[in-house]
Design a protein around this motif. Structure first.
Motif, PDB file in Angstrom:
ATOM      1  N   ALA A 247       0.876  -1.168   0.000  1.00 55.35           N
ATOM      2  CA  ALA A 247       0.000   0.000   0.000  1.00 55.35           C
ATOM      3  C   ALA A 247       0.920   1.226   0.000  1.00 55.35           C
ATOM      4  O   ALA A 247       2.130   1.115  -0.227  1.00 55.35           O
ATOM      5  CB  ALA A 247      -0.936  -0.013   1.211  1.00 55.35           C
ATOM      6  N   PRO A 273      -2.061  -6.343  -2.906  1.00 54.67           N
ATOM      7  CA  PRO A 273      -2.590  -5.025  -2.540  1.00 54.67           C
ATOM      8  C   PRO A 273      -3.398  -5.101  -1.252  1.00 54.67           C
ATOM      9  O   PRO A 273      -4.148  -6.049  -1.026  1.00 54.67           O
ATOM     10  CB  PRO A 273      -3.480  -4.666  -3.736  1.00 54.67           C
ATOM     11  CG  PRO A 273      -2.978  -5.509  -4.864  1.00 54.67           C
ATOM     12  CD  PRO A 273      -2.503  -6.789  -4.234  1.00 54.67           C
ATOM     13  N   ARG A 275      -6.081  -5.086   1.338  1.00 50.32           N
ATOM     14  CA  ARG A 275      -7.523  -5.276   1.208  1.00 50.32           C
ATOM     15  C   ARG A 275      -8.226  -4.700   2.438  1.00 50.32           C
ATOM     16  O   ARG A 275      -7.706  -4.795   3.553  1.00 50.32           O
ATOM     17  CB  ARG A 275      -7.858  -6.765   1.084  1.00 50.32           C
ATOM     18  CG  ARG A 275      -7.148  -7.483  -0.045  1.00 50.32           C
ATOM     19  CD  ARG A 275      -7.554  -6.982  -1.413  1.00 50.32           C
ATOM     20  NE  ARG A 275      -6.859  -7.689  -2.473  1.00 50.32           N
ATOM     21  CZ  ARG A 275      -7.358  -8.737  -3.122  1.00 50.32           C
ATOM     22  NH1 ARG A 275      -8.545  -9.209  -2.806  1.00 50.32           N
ATOM     23  NH2 ARG A 275      -6.672  -9.308  -4.084  1.00 50.32           N
ATOM     24  N   THR A 288      -4.629   2.718   1.705  1.00 50.05           N
ATOM     25  CA  THR A 288      -5.096   1.962   0.543  1.00 50.05           C
ATOM     26  C   THR A 288      -4.791   2.712  -0.748  1.00 50.05           C
ATOM     27  O   THR A 288      -4.954   3.932  -0.831  1.00 50.05           O
ATOM     28  CB  THR A 288      -6.610   1.711   0.643  1.00 50.05           C
ATOM     29  OG1 THR A 288      -6.886   1.053   1.876  1.00 50.05           O
ATOM     30  CG2 THR A 288      -7.090   0.851  -0.508  1.00 50.05           C
ATOM     31  N   PHE A 289      -4.356   1.989  -1.771  1.00 43.82           N
ATOM     32  CA  PHE A 289      -4.047   2.595  -3.058  1.00 43.82           C
ATOM     33  C   PHE A 289      -5.285   3.214  -3.706  1.00 43.82           C
ATOM     34  O   PHE A 289      -6.388   2.658  -3.646  1.00 43.82           O
ATOM     35  CB  PHE A 289      -3.517   1.542  -4.041  1.00 43.82           C
ATOM     36  CG  PHE A 289      -2.094   1.126  -3.813  1.00 43.82           C
ATOM     37  CD1 PHE A 289      -1.130   2.023  -3.410  1.00 43.82           C
ATOM     38  CD2 PHE A 289      -1.715  -0.200  -4.036  1.00 43.82           C
ATOM     39  CE1 PHE A 289       0.178   1.629  -3.216  1.00 43.82           C
ATOM     40  CE2 PHE A 289      -0.404  -0.606  -3.853  1.00 43.82           C
ATOM     41  CZ  PHE A 289       0.548   0.318  -3.438  1.00 43.82           C
ATOM     42  N   THR A 290      -5.094   4.350  -4.369  1.00 35.57           N
ATOM     43  CA  THR A 290      -6.052   4.837  -5.345  1.00 35.57           C
ATOM     44  C   THR A 290      -5.695   4.208  -6.697  1.00 35.57           C
ATOM     45  O   THR A 290      -4.679   3.520  -6.832  1.00 35.57           O
ATOM     46  CB  THR A 290      -5.994   6.360  -5.471  1.00 35.57           C
ATOM     47  OG1 THR A 290      -4.692   6.727  -5.973  1.00 35.57           O
ATOM     48  CG2 THR A 290      -6.216   7.034  -4.110  1.00 35.57           C
ATOM     49  N   GLN A 291      -6.513   4.463  -7.726  1.00 33.60           N
ATOM     50  CA  GLN A 291      -6.184   3.958  -9.054  1.00 33.60           C
ATOM     51  C   GLN A 291      -4.838   4.497  -9.522  1.00 33.60           C
ATOM     52  O   GLN A 291      -4.031   3.763 -10.105  1.00 33.60           O
ATOM     53  CB  GLN A 291      -7.278   4.336 -10.053  1.00 33.60           C
ATOM     54  CG  GLN A 291      -8.565   3.559  -9.890  1.00 33.60           C
ATOM     55  CD  GLN A 291      -9.582   3.928 -10.944  1.00 33.60           C
ATOM     56  OE1 GLN A 291      -9.579   5.046 -11.459  1.00 33.60           O
ATOM     57  NE2 GLN A 291     -10.457   2.996 -11.276  1.00 33.60           N
ATOM     58  N   ASP A 293      -2.353   5.518  -7.617  1.00 29.62           N
ATOM     59  CA  ASP A 293      -1.335   4.835  -6.814  1.00 29.62           C
ATOM     60  C   ASP A 293      -1.045   3.441  -7.380  1.00 29.62           C
ATOM     61  O   ASP A 293       0.112   3.024  -7.465  1.00 29.62           O
ATOM     62  CB  ASP A 293      -1.796   4.683  -5.361  1.00 29.62           C
ATOM     63  CG  ASP A 293      -1.906   5.996  -4.619  1.00 29.62           C
ATOM     64  OD1 ASP A 293      -1.168   6.938  -4.943  1.00 29.62           O
ATOM     65  OD2 ASP A 293      -2.761   6.080  -3.715  1.00 29.62           O
ATOM     66  N   PHE A 294      -2.120   2.716  -7.729  1.00 30.60           N
ATOM     67  CA  PHE A 294      -1.940   1.354  -8.210  1.00 30.60           C
ATOM     68  C   PHE A 294      -1.182   1.355  -9.532  1.00 30.60           C
ATOM     69  O   PHE A 294      -0.337   0.490  -9.778  1.00 30.60           O
ATOM     70  CB  PHE A 294      -3.305   0.670  -8.374  1.00 30.60           C
ATOM     71  CG  PHE A 294      -3.222  -0.825  -8.331  1.00 30.60           C
ATOM     72  CD1 PHE A 294      -3.485  -1.504  -7.155  1.00 30.60           C
ATOM     73  CD2 PHE A 294      -2.860  -1.563  -9.448  1.00 30.60           C
ATOM     74  CE1 PHE A 294      -3.394  -2.885  -7.092  1.00 30.60           C
ATOM     75  CE2 PHE A 294      -2.774  -2.936  -9.399  1.00 30.60           C
ATOM     76  CZ  PHE A 294      -3.035  -3.608  -8.224  1.00 30.60           C
ATOM     77  N   ASP A 449     -13.740  -3.479  -9.496  1.00 28.94           N
ATOM     78  CA  ASP A 449     -12.637  -3.505  -8.538  1.00 28.94           C
ATOM     79  C   ASP A 449     -12.048  -2.094  -8.429  1.00 28.94           C
ATOM     80  O   ASP A 449     -11.600  -1.518  -9.426  1.00 28.94           O
ATOM     81  CB  ASP A 449     -11.565  -4.490  -9.024  1.00 28.94           C
ATOM     82  CG  ASP A 449     -10.564  -4.842  -7.939  1.00 28.94           C
ATOM     83  OD1 ASP A 449     -10.167  -3.923  -7.201  1.00 28.94           O
ATOM     84  OD2 ASP A 449     -10.182  -6.008  -7.838  1.00 28.94           O
ATOM     85  N   TYR A 451      -9.319  -1.093  -7.501  1.00 29.81           N
ATOM     86  CA  TYR A 451      -7.912  -1.021  -7.875  1.00 29.81           C
ATOM     87  C   TYR A 451      -7.703  -1.036  -9.393  1.00 29.81           C
ATOM     88  O   TYR A 451      -6.604  -0.800  -9.873  1.00 29.81           O
ATOM     89  CB  TYR A 451      -7.138  -2.188  -7.270  1.00 29.81           C
ATOM     90  CG  TYR A 451      -6.824  -2.027  -5.790  1.00 29.81           C
ATOM     91  CD1 TYR A 451      -6.588  -0.782  -5.239  1.00 29.81           C
ATOM     92  CD2 TYR A 451      -6.755  -3.139  -4.958  1.00 29.81           C
ATOM     93  CE1 TYR A 451      -6.298  -0.631  -3.903  1.00 29.81           C
ATOM     94  CE2 TYR A 451      -6.461  -3.005  -3.602  1.00 29.81           C
ATOM     95  CZ  TYR A 451      -6.226  -1.748  -3.083  1.00 29.81           C
ATOM     96  OH  TYR A 451      -5.931  -1.603  -1.762  1.00 29.81           O
ATOM     97  N   CYS A 452      -8.737  -1.368 -10.153  1.00 28.67           N
ATOM     98  CA  CYS A 452      -8.568  -1.458 -11.599  1.00 28.67           C
ATOM     99  C   CYS A 452      -8.306  -0.076 -12.170  1.00 28.67           C
ATOM    100  O   CYS A 452      -9.101   0.848 -11.988  1.00 28.67           O
ATOM    101  CB  CYS A 452      -9.797  -2.080 -12.248  1.00 28.67           C
ATOM    102  SG  CYS A 452      -9.642  -2.195 -14.040  1.00 28.67           S
TER     103      CYS A 452
END
Length: 470
Positions: A247, A273, A275, A288-291, A293-294, A449, A451-452
């Motif tokens: 993360a 990632p 959860r 937690t990641f944003t898009q 970030d991911f 999702d 994270y997508c």
């Protein structure tokens, strides 16, 4: 037993135990190997010629080479092959899943010697009424009868289970490939017997450099894990993977963990990632990641792939690498969705059977009763593993993709190529953020999702896909 031949509705699988690898066989290839097993590898020349004439072997030109590579061109070696035929008509096997789990994630206790902030199932204390030793051995037996390839003992921390060595010995006698998901924090005594007790694959958690890891997993855990890796690296036959929950807090530590993996001969690094389940909801949700970030995270993964070509990096939604596939796993394929409830299952410490440990099924004290009804397929104390697995109605959330997989996946060029699509459990989490489940306004399949980052990726202009790796 060194090899397992297992019949499926569409052909079968050849499982190579010592490598933990499953090879999919079409009907013709399975029939050929089945006949070889029946004759102990001593086919008459005319029958062998018949397989050639019908192009059975020609459809899979590597099949004969593989048989020779593993000594199965010699009749005496067929004694090491176990054949599990379907115990029902092939038409009665599931259409939307394999005939039996390929892998079982067996949470034999929720007890743990740590209390990590990212723990997805709040492990630390044992649950009331956990499975007994005899019940665990019975599950080993049922899995053996079904032809399960791999047992992965997890928890909690499975090494805190008092009779783990006996459980592993029983599994070893049955010919399973044996792995453990573990925090790697062992006593001196455990370090003496664990590498030689029959475990084929150690999957050890490490969440960053010393400071970052110890803030999440507890003071001193980093040094404990390095000591464990040093010990395990002295046993060449033991396979090692590192798991890292990633993360914002440890994105810059992935390179350190990759360097450690390379130093100790680790074969793969699995980047999970963060959860929104378990303790992370209380301690880590802001990380937690944003898009965006991911996307940055996957760019970092691809940078490290170039620096460590001998280390396999695996993660979810791996859209930037044109060489990526839906699965780096040697057993599960994840062709159209993840392995949960389709190729693999979890058995919890109280006997619940479910698809994934991240789901509401992992929390017996949860107030999310609807989530538990959706995600728990049954209990091993009430029904056999075979009964539970083969009843597709129990697994609708994982197998009915037309309802529970976001339709956007079907039109995405990455789907089934390098991505297995949206996660039903992440979608359930998203659904719970906007309404009380059960109101009927929305459903899991409507959510994507979080994270997508495919939309973000499609919005990048001026550079072809391959340039995005730089």
């Amino acid at each position: 037993m060194k090899h397992l031949l297992r019949q499926e509705k569409q052909g079968g699988y050849w499982f190579i135990r010592d490598e933990g690898r499953a090879i999919e066989l079409d009907h013709a290839a399975y029939g050929f190997m089945s006949r070889l097993h029946e004759t102990n590898g001593m086919l008459e020349n005319n029958e062998l010629a018949g397989f050639h004439d019908n192009n059975v072997i020609g459809n899979d030109p590597k099949l004969l080479d593989n048989l020779k590579a593993y000594g199965l061109d010699k009749p005496e070696n067929w004694e090491s092959v176990r054949h599990v035929k379907s115990d029902v008509q092939l038409s009665d096997l599931p259409d939307d899943a394999v005939g039996a789990p390929k892998r079982i994630y067996f949470e034999i206790t929720r007890g743990c010697n740590l209390g990590c902030q990212t723990c997805f199932n709040n492990s630390h204390f044992k649950l009331p009424n956990e499975l007994t030793f005899d019940e665990i051995l019975e599950i080993n037996h049922q899995a053996y009868e079904l032809g399960v390839f791999e047992l992965r003992f997890t928890g909690g921390e499975c090494t805190t289970f008092p009779r783990l060595v006996d459980v592993i010995a029983d599994a070893r006698r049955r010919g399973f490939y044996i792995s453990i998901g573990s925090n790697g924090v062992y006593t001196e005594g455990q370090l003496e017997w664990l590498p030689t007790c029959g475990i084929d694959w150690f999957i050890i958690s490490l969440d960053g450099d010393r400071q970052t890891n110890d803030r999440i997993r507890g003071k001193g855990t980093f040094d404990h894990v390095l000591k464990t890796l040093k010990t395990l690296s002295q046993y060449p036959s033991v396979r090692i993977r590192l798991n890292m929950v990633v993360a914002r807090h440890n994105l810059n530590s992935i390179a350190t963990v990759a360097s450690i993996a390379s130093e100790f001969g680790v074969s793969s690094l699995n980047l999970i990632p963060l959860r929104p389940y378990g303790r992370s909801l209380r301690h880590m949700i802001e990380d937690t990641f944003t898009q965006l970030d991911f996307y940055g995270f996957i760019r970092e993964v691809n940078r490290l792939r170039k620096l460590y070509p001998n280390l396999t990096f695996s993660t979810t939604i791996d859209l930037l690498d044109p060489k990526a596939t839906t699965s780096h796993d040697l057993i599960v394929q994840k062709k159209r969705t993840c392995a949960a409830g389709v190729e693999a299952c979890v058995i919890g410490p109280q006997g619940h059977v479910y698809g994934c440990s991240y789901s509401p099924a992992s929390f017996p004290d949860s107030t999310d009763e609807q989530g538990k009804r959706i995600f728990i397929a049954g209990n091993i104390r009430q029904n056999s593993l075979k009964t539970i697995w083969r009843d597709g109605n129990r697994w609708r959330v994982f197998r009915n993709l037309s309802k529970y997989k976001n339709p956007k996946c079907e039109s995405c060029g990455h789907y089934t190529v390098r991505c297995s699509g949206s996660c039903q459990i992440m979608a359930w989490h998203e659904l719970k953020q906007i309404e009380e489940p059960g109101q009927g306004i929305h459903d899991i399949g409507e959510f994507f999702d979080p994270y997508c980052f495919v939309d973000f990726l499609d919005g990048i202009t001026g550079s072809p896909p391959d340039d995005r790796l730089e």
